[in-house]
Enzyme design. Structure first.
Site: not given
Ligand code: GLU
Length: 476
Positions: A106-107
């Site tokens: 994720s980011k």
């Protein structure tokens, strides 16, 4: 990316993925499932500051949930956009798989220049952004665990963790909702230095195998190698400092926002960091030559080039001019897919981002485990270990007395041997082991498969293989 000929960052990551996946035997359906980004949440929120409402745009992208929680930093920069966040989320998936951190990828990002705001304003903005993400379980100890990235650090993580705790007053694991927190707010020793330390451990492992050194056209050890570092932020600073102070590297170039410093006899990293803090740039530093066009220094003669800032800095425009024999991608995506091809043809060896900068998420993993177990690493064992060592030293001293003065232990050995491992030693040991093991898994493929000519492809093969196995185990 500097050139219109160049694909976007996300496309560049996809191109590298495609190149690797062609060498694998995955069903096209599974291949596509792994490649695509599962979801990207965009949020726009207003904060009343300086007498008016300011609207901010933020993102949290989830690339793969083959393992949960998903993991990855939150970046504060004006250039943040959906394409970038999705590329970075994909890299998190591969990075975590490669180093066996049990997370999906994720980011997040917020379009903001943090230097434009006062600390109390940044706190308001961060808390509001965190509120938006927490509300949708995009910050959550069991589902999505952010961390620092460019433009954020311990301070922002502490605000986010506190925001989560306020909104989840009965969650006993609340602290595990973000990593990279300050030590006094549930953080772990060694997290701040972790990514830079990981770069150092990666290079040490590279230099342990003469075949790898030869492939790069280098010889000997890290000692005396000429290194150019782009960016003296958290990652670049720690990497350069450790390589200089502990491995004998000569830092011949430092590239910063306002230009670069070069010196054939070596730059003092600690001094320059202090200079930047005082003068907001490198210009005027007395013990080096200042080069106004900093990025030109990427093309200077050196052994090892460490891009530690942004994506796309080595691209179609400058790849052919790069003279370094070895590039270690301390940043995410510093080499575009096109540049990667040019460099491969030139025989330049690239230690790829998903491995090279994985030290950060590795120690984040340790921090998350520490938060869930509610105890500092080493707290139970340290004194017991010391007592045992003391027992052995006492016995050896008794024997040495008995045998006269024929031998004795040095005081330095005794001091080091008697000291039990605290949290910092354990974190470094865990990080070192992780970096060695992950490198060895790439090396094995690199040396054994004729169709794999570079470390990036090897890294993808290892990580895609792990993600695929995990999906398959779920019955997908
Ligand atoms: N932002 C860092 C990265 O790109 C750290 C992520 C984390 O610790 O979760 O790897």
């Amino acid at each position: 990316m500097s050139s219109a000929r160049e694909p976007s960052f996300r496309e560049s990551v996809d191109l590298m993925f495609n190149r690797a996946v062609r060498l694998m035997d995955l069903s096209p359906g599974l291949e596509e499932k792994i490649r695509v980004c599962n979801a990207t949440y965009t949020v726009r929120f207003g904060v009343r500051l300086r007498g008016q409402i300011h609207t901010f745009t933020g993102y949290r992208s989830v690339h793969s949930e083959h393992m949960e929680p998903v993991k990855g930093g939150i970046r504060y920069a004006t250039a943040v956009n959906q394409d970038e966040v999705e590329a970075l989320a994909a890299l998190m998936t591969y990075k975590c798989a490669l180093v066996e951190a049990p997370f999906g990828g994720s980011k997040g990002g917020l379009c903001i220049d943090p230097r434009e705001w006062e600390v109390h304003e940044l706190e308001q903005i961060t808390r509001r952004f965190a509120y938006e993400l927490i509300k949708r379980d995009l910050i959550n100890p069991s589902q999505n665990v952010p961390a620092p990235d460019m433009g954020t650090g311990e301070r922002e993580m502490a605000w986010m963790a506190d925001q989560y705790a306020r909104m989840n007053t009965t969650d006993i694991n609340a602290k595990a909702c973000v990593t990279g927190k300050p030590l006094n707010a549930g953080g772990i020793a060694g997290r701040v230095e972790a990514t830079g330390r990981g770069v150092q451990y990666a290079l040490r492992e590279f230099f342990r195998d003469s075949r790898d050194i030869e492939k790069a056209g280098l010889s000997g050890s890290l000692d005396g190698k000429r290194v150019i570092v782009q960016g003296l932020g958290n990652v670049g600073y720690h990497a350069a400092k450790f390589l200089q102070e502990e491995d004998g590297c000569i830092i011949t170039g430092i590239i910063e926002r306002d230009g670069a410093l070069v010196s054939a006899k070596g730059l003092n990293v600690e001094d320059i960091r202090a200079w930047i803090a005082q003068h907001q740039g490198v210009k005027g530093y007395p013990d080096a030559t200042y080069v106004e066009n900093g990025s030109a220094v990427l093309e200077e003669e050196c052994d090892i080039l460490v891009p530690a800032v942004l994506e796309g800095v080595i691209n179609l425009d400058n790849a052919a001019n790069i003279k370094a024999r070895l590039i270690i991608e301390a940043a995410n995506g510093p080499v575009t897919a096109g540049a990667d091809e040019i460099l491969r043809e030139k025989g330049v060896i690239i230690i790829p981002d998903m491995y090279a900068n994985a030290g950060g998420v590795t120690v984040s993993y340790f921090e998350w485990v520490k938060n869930l177990s509610h105890i500092r690493f080493g707290r139970m064992q340290r004194r017991e270990e010391e007592a045992r060592n003391q027992l052995l030293v006492a016995e050896l001293e008794r024997l040495s007395d008995y045998m006269g003065d024929t031998w004795s232990m040095t005081e330095d050995f005794k001091k080091k041997y008697l000291r039990g491992a605290g949290e910092l030693e354990l974190v470094r040991s865990g990080l070192d082991d992780t970096m060695r093991t992950a490198y060895q898994s790439m090396r094995e493929i690199w040396h054994s498969r004729e169709d794999v000519s570079d470390l990036r492809t090897a890294a993808y093969l290892v990580s895609i293989g792990k993600v695929a196995a995990s999906y398959q185990a779920k019955g997908l």
